[in-house]
Motif scaffolding. Structure first.
Motif, PDB file in Angstrom:
ATOM      1  N   UNK A   1       0.692  -1.138   0.018  1.00 20.43           N
ATOM      2  CA  UNK A   1      -0.208   0.064  -0.005  1.00 20.43           C
ATOM      3  C   UNK A   1       0.924   1.174   0.009  1.00 20.43           C
ATOM      4  N   UNK A   2       2.253   1.355  -0.482  1.00 18.05           N
ATOM      5  CA  UNK A   2       2.906   2.447  -0.383  1.00 18.05           C
ATOM      6  C   UNK A   2       2.421   3.376  -1.558  1.00 18.05           C
ATOM      7  N   UNK A   3       2.714   4.740  -1.361  1.00 19.75           N
ATOM      8  CA  UNK A   3       2.144   5.576  -2.117  1.00 19.75           C
ATOM      9  C   UNK A   3       3.226   6.270  -2.925  1.00 19.75           C
TER      10      UNK A   3
ATOM     11  N   UNK B   1      -0.796   3.605  -5.408  1.00 22.58           N
ATOM     12  CA  UNK B   1      -0.608   2.318  -4.823  1.00 22.58           C
ATOM     13  C   UNK B   1      -0.052   1.364  -5.921  1.00 22.58           C
ATOM     14  N   UNK B   2       0.637   0.320  -5.691  1.00 23.26           N
ATOM     15  CA  UNK B   2       1.041  -0.707  -6.624  1.00 23.26           C
ATOM     16  C   UNK B   2      -0.061  -1.277  -7.222  1.00 23.26           C
ATOM     17  N   UNK B   3      -1.200  -1.386  -6.738  1.00 24.68           N
ATOM     18  CA  UNK B   3      -2.573  -2.029  -7.258  1.00 24.68           C
ATOM     19  C   UNK B   3      -3.023  -1.033  -8.352  1.00 24.68           C
ATOM     20  N   UNK B   4      -3.032   0.306  -7.977  1.00 26.29           N
ATOM     21  CA  UNK B   4      -3.364   1.332  -9.025  1.00 26.29           C
ATOM     22  C   UNK B   4      -2.580   1.182 -10.464  1.00 26.29           C
TER      23      UNK B   4
ATOM     24  N   UNK C   1      -5.012  -2.480  -0.458  1.00 22.58           N
ATOM     25  CA  UNK C   1      -6.451  -2.069  -0.602  1.00 22.58           C
ATOM     26  C   UNK C   1      -7.003  -1.937  -1.799  1.00 22.58           C
ATOM     27  N   UNK C   2      -8.035  -2.621  -1.977  1.00 16.81           N
ATOM     28  CA  UNK C   2      -8.788  -2.809  -3.275  1.00 16.81           C
ATOM     29  C   UNK C   2      -9.379  -1.488  -3.807  1.00 16.81           C
ATOM     30  N   UNK C   3      -9.690  -0.591  -2.713  1.00 18.86           N
ATOM     31  CA  UNK C   3     -10.453   0.594  -3.080  1.00 18.86           C
ATOM     32  C   UNK C   3      -9.728   1.837  -2.985  1.00 18.86           C
ATOM     33  N   UNK C   4      -8.343   1.862  -2.685  1.00 15.37           N
ATOM     34  CA  UNK C   4      -7.538   2.786  -2.462  1.00 15.37           C
ATOM     35  C   UNK C   4      -7.513   3.990  -3.672  1.00 15.37           C
ATOM     36  N   UNK C   5      -7.724   5.225  -3.298  1.00 16.91           N
ATOM     37  CA  UNK C   5      -7.827   6.442  -4.326  1.00 16.91           C
ATOM     38  C   UNK C   5      -6.612   6.990  -4.362  1.00 16.91           C
ATOM     39  N   UNK C   6      -6.171   7.441  -5.747  1.00 15.78           N
ATOM     40  CA  UNK C   6      -5.026   8.565  -5.683  1.00 15.78           C
ATOM     41  C   UNK C   6      -5.605   9.709  -5.533  1.00 15.78           C
TER      42      UNK C   6
END
Length: 452
Positions: free
Chosen positions: A227-229, A235-238, A271-276
């Motif tokens: 979850x690093x930004x 995040x890496x998921x984004x 986090x599946x719903x992390x927003x930028x």
């Protein structure tokens, strides 16, 4: 001349001192402790015989040029990879290949000449020298030469030093030896979450952005934060969900890779719903890039189908505004998944625009139209579809335009009423209804390639 240090043979007037070397280095916690005398300034070498031997990896010739007692602490001039605009007189600019500085150690590391590199290190080449902004370790990692990277690390190369672009060796690992280079760097003390200086990306961001599944797995095993930004709040998921297809031919491979990365990151606690910073979520990006399988995965994690970004766009808007390359990835599946998870329908006035954009994907049009009880298209909408497409998908488009402002079938109206009644719990309730599987699929907007 007394007191003057002799140069290796054959170099003669091709050598000169380079003026930017440090004057001295202090050792120990206090300045009055032992210190190393000023190191001789590195020599700038233009000897072509030496350079040819370095670029070709001619170890025997280099042993002659670097006999015991000589130094490999040299600088070489090389041409920049790309031409640059330069001005030597006021107002006069030219596009030229500038000369850049490198070292024999950089040349050996970038070409995988491990024996040559070890010889240069024995001849006092400095492992962290970076006259052009990169160290030899950066060069070795950028092309995946693990043996060279190992030799440099053993010789004391710093695995955390940034290059001229603020990137550490871990950010640059590419090529066949990527995983081996990464493991070596981590074993020798590289920070698994070390940031690039400008983008503030971690190595996991880079792996996710480039679709490197095995590398991401290795970094997570070494404790990388899922979850690093970065500086934009991504995040890496984004980064993984934003993977783009360069052509329709690689669409399936890109989506498969993206899906594997998302599974990996989510299982590691992402986090599946992390927003930028722009309030874009993984679901927005997956829809925009046409990754239908990723859309279904994220929806199964419970993310909202109607969350908006700063521009007021929902995931359905993103799916319908996707690039033409998304056609190869079956956008109808992403649209259907969103609608089955409670996505707000398209405003009827925008349906002609959707038809004009997606006429090559009749199933995308079908699944949208099957959420309305009345076909809300103007009669002139047929002109939005090219004649060749009307002919190719004759059965579907005939049924579509025959229903303009006409009542739909009773079966379809019943489907609309039931879906409206279950709107708040649609994805959970539909599969549980005591109905035959075929009827369940019908309620879930299964494709029929015709409208009733």
């Amino acid at each position: 001349m007394p007191g003057r240090r002799s140069s290796p043979p054959h170099w003669g007037h091709h050598l000169r001192r380079f003026p930017s070397a440090p004057a001295c280095r202090l050792w120990g916690p206090q300045s009055y402790e032992a210190w190393e005398p000023p190191r001789p300034l590195p020599l700038l070498c233009r000897d072509m015989a030496l350079q040819n031997a370095l670029y070709t990896g001619d170890l025997a010739r280099l042993r002659e040029l670097f006999p015991p007692g000589s130094t490999a602490d040299l600088l070489l001039e090389c041409q920049a990879a790309e031409p640059r605009w330069t001005s030597h007189q006021r107002g006069l600019w030219s596009l030229t290949y500038e000369e850049e500085l490198t070292t024999p150690l950089h040349v050996a590391a970038s070409r995988g000449h491990t024996d040559v590199l070890q010889l240069l290190l024995r001849r006092r080449a400095r492992p962290d020298s970076a006259p052009g902004g990169r160290t030899a370790l950066h060069e070795a990692c950028a092309v995946g030469h693990a043996a060279c990277a190992h030799a440099l690390l053993v010789a004391g190369a710093d695995p955390n030093i940034p290059d001229q672009d603020g990137k550490r060796p871990l950010h640059l690992c590419r090529g066949a030896g990527t995983l081996e280079c990464v493991e070596l760097l981590l074993r020798f003390g590289a920070k698994v979450d070390g940031r690039s200086e400008e983008e503030e990306e971690t190595p996991l961001h880079v792996a996710a952005r480039l679709g490197q599944v095995e590398l991401a797995d290795l970094l997570l095993k070494w404790g990388a934060c899922p979850n690093a930004r970065d500086v934009e709040g991504r995040t890496p998921l984004l980064a993984a969900c934003d993977a783009r297809c360069t052509s329709p031919a690689d669409a399936e491979a890109t989506t498969t890779c993206c899906l594997q990365l998302c599974h990996l990151l989510l299982s590691a606690g992402a986090d599946a719903d992390a927003a930028d910073q722009d309030k874009q979520r993984p679901l927005h990006l997956a829809c925009r890039r046409g990754h239908a399988a990723v859309v279904e995965l994220l929806l199964s994690c419970g993310v909202s189908a109607n969350a908006m970004d700063y521009g007021g766009h929902t995931a359905l808007h993103c799916a319908l505004q996707g690039p033409p390359a998304a056609l190869a990835q079956s956008p109808e599946h992403a649209v259907r998944a969103l609608l089955n998870h409670g996505a707000v329908r398209v405003w009827p006035g925008a349906l002609p625009k959707v038809l004009e954009r997606w006429y090559m994907s009749p199933r995308t049009i079908e699944v949208l139209m099957n959420t309305y009880s009345v076909m809300q298209l103007p009669e002139e909408a047929m002109a939005l579809v090219p004649p060749e497409t009307l002919q190719k998908h004759h059965r579907f488009y005939s049924s579509l335009f025959a229903l303009v402002r006409q009542p739909r079938s009773l079966q379809h109206l019943t489907r609309c009423a039931l879906r409206t009644h279950l709107a708040a719990c649609l994805p959970q309730a539909l599969p549980r209804l005591p109905l035959p599987p075929r009827l369940i699929r019908y309620l879930q907007l299964d494709f029929e390639d015709v409208l009733y």
